[in-house]
Design a protein around this motif. Sequence first.
Motif, PDB file in Angstrom:
ATOM      1  N   GLU A   1       3.137  -5.598  46.520  1.00 20.38           N
ATOM      2  CA  GLU A   1       3.496  -4.262  47.010  1.00 20.38           C
ATOM      3  C   GLU A   1       2.814  -3.164  46.206  1.00 20.38           C
TER       4      GLU A   1
ATOM      5  N   GLY B   1       2.494   0.467  47.518  1.00 20.34           N
ATOM      6  CA  GLY B   1       3.910   0.672  47.764  1.00 20.34           C
ATOM      7  C   GLY B   1       4.554   1.673  46.811  1.00 20.34           C
TER       8      GLY B   1
ATOM      9  N   ILE C   1       9.936  -0.553  45.131  1.00 20.53           N
ATOM     10  CA  ILE C   1       9.552  -1.957  44.988  1.00 20.53           C
ATOM     11  C   ILE C   1      10.673  -2.761  44.342  1.00 20.53           C
TER      12      ILE C   1
ATOM     13  N   LYS D   1       1.377  -0.097  57.673  1.00 15.98           N
ATOM     14  CA  LYS D   1       1.725   0.703  56.498  1.00 15.98           C
ATOM     15  C   LYS D   1       1.258   2.146  56.674  1.00 15.98           C
TER      16      LYS D   1
END
Length: 579
Positions: A303, A308, A313, A383
């Motif tokens: 991630e 991310g 996370i 994403k």
Amino acid sequence: MNVQEVIVRFAREGTPDDVELDPTRTYLVSINGGPRSVFRSPWTQIVLEERIASLRNTSEDKPDMKALKQIGRELGEAVYRIHGLPALLQAGTTVYWQLDYPELARIPWELTTTDQPPYRHLLLQDIAFVRCVPAAIPDRPVEWPTGRNEKLRLLFAWSEGAGNEVPHEIHLKSLERICKDYDVYFTAAEVSDLQALQHLCSSERFHFCHLLAHGARTKNGEWGLRFRSEIASGERIARTLIAGGTSPALVTVSACDSANEMNNSFSSVAYYLHVYGIPLVLASQFRLRKNLSSTSTARVYEELLGGGDVFGIVSRLRQQLAPADNEAWANEVLYSRYRQEVLEGFSVVARQQAALRRARSIAKNSSENIEAAIGALENESKKLLELVMKLENRRPRDREALAETYGLLGSLRRRIAERRADPPDQEELRSSLAYYEKGFRADANSHFCGINVVHLCLRLGEQEKADEFIPRVRYAAENDARQEDNFWAYASAGDLEVYAGRAKEAAECYREFVRAVEKQPSDKDAKHDIFQSSYGPLQQILKQFSETDFPRLHQAAKVVLVVLDSAISRHSESSGKNQ
């Protein structure tokens, strides 16, 4: 992305160090700098040690959710007495525990539950807990590594000895794959002592560092990591990691009790890594199961390198581990000097750059299975679509970020179309074109989106539409280049000249591009990659446009490739890379 930030700060009388927890000791607590309330520990130091011992996974009676709930309930009752805090503990909140006193770092805050049945663990309700302690050395400016104009680097260092083996093969395999997927420079090494680690950290800058070793006690009683030739404290490890003059943005530690002060030592590895210069530290507050160490490491870096949300996370990792019904989900502790508002801007760029690096990685690996490659590109597209939704709803709107994200979506759709068929389906190319147009409408200064609109219009035979965009893109590129000396603006201007078949002007634009890149403070590898990433698309142009139909375009592109060839050759020699 978390939507609310709560800062909890404690104050007490007496010396700042070496005070044990005591239910009779009063801490004055302020929430976001407001009026003070009161907190008292629910346990003495001895009782807390007994509670934590039950979670160390050392016997056949493995800790379960019942034991976690009991500790969380006792702690939750104390936390919920802090005036004003309960109302702020809503989903999407990041709570910063400013722990100015070492004994408070011994409390397993991450286990806190609501103070009423069914005593839900707050971290399973999308509430992120983050710790922060006073720095012993001046903090460096907060700059999260995004990968823009720099090559991201990850160091994996482990140490073991006979009878003290660690699962480094599993960690190595996972990290190697993830770094390859996201085009991150990866160094892995077994280190026997801190001198060997310092040699690695002094040779080049690492943005992320993952340490794998066993926890052990040093000669003076501090809790540290066991290297083959020595046991090192958190302070010494931190000073080693920053020996090269820069600090990793994140250090993850896979070692038992690396975020817990064992047996009154008041000196966890994570605590002192954070105190002595590491802005973000992720470590374990209980014993660490070997299978958990490998799976959690893979999830975190998958991630993280994928762009991310840093704090999210850990919350998602807990939720993924919770169904196991044991202490594993509550093991990870996060220390951070980054604030959510600072990371929010960086996280947008990090997500954009992660998608770009993933796409470039796939392009480099021509032998990769086509369906797997398309699946990976689709995943990155999802994403970016999530990011677009957040950017569309943000006020005031960040036009530049929105345009960049739409442009990257267009790039991924084009790459998918080109992977799926040769020649690519025209309707899929039109889907890519639509994203680029949205980007240019979001920000008329986005020559990145504009030049790709021109490119796809010409490929699709829409000359009239291309002619409409060309002067607008030229204005955006030239204006950006004049004001900011933006090297990509020179590249966009150069591409316009290639499409116009003006070889001399195209070559001059790209010479300016090379000069602008070379003036950047980026490292040599990053500059090499920038030149290389410009070279590939020009080669593709020669394949996508027939020389018979576009002779002047081919002549201009070939002249530009000579300019880039020279730059790549120079920087290949200085960076140690082969062409």
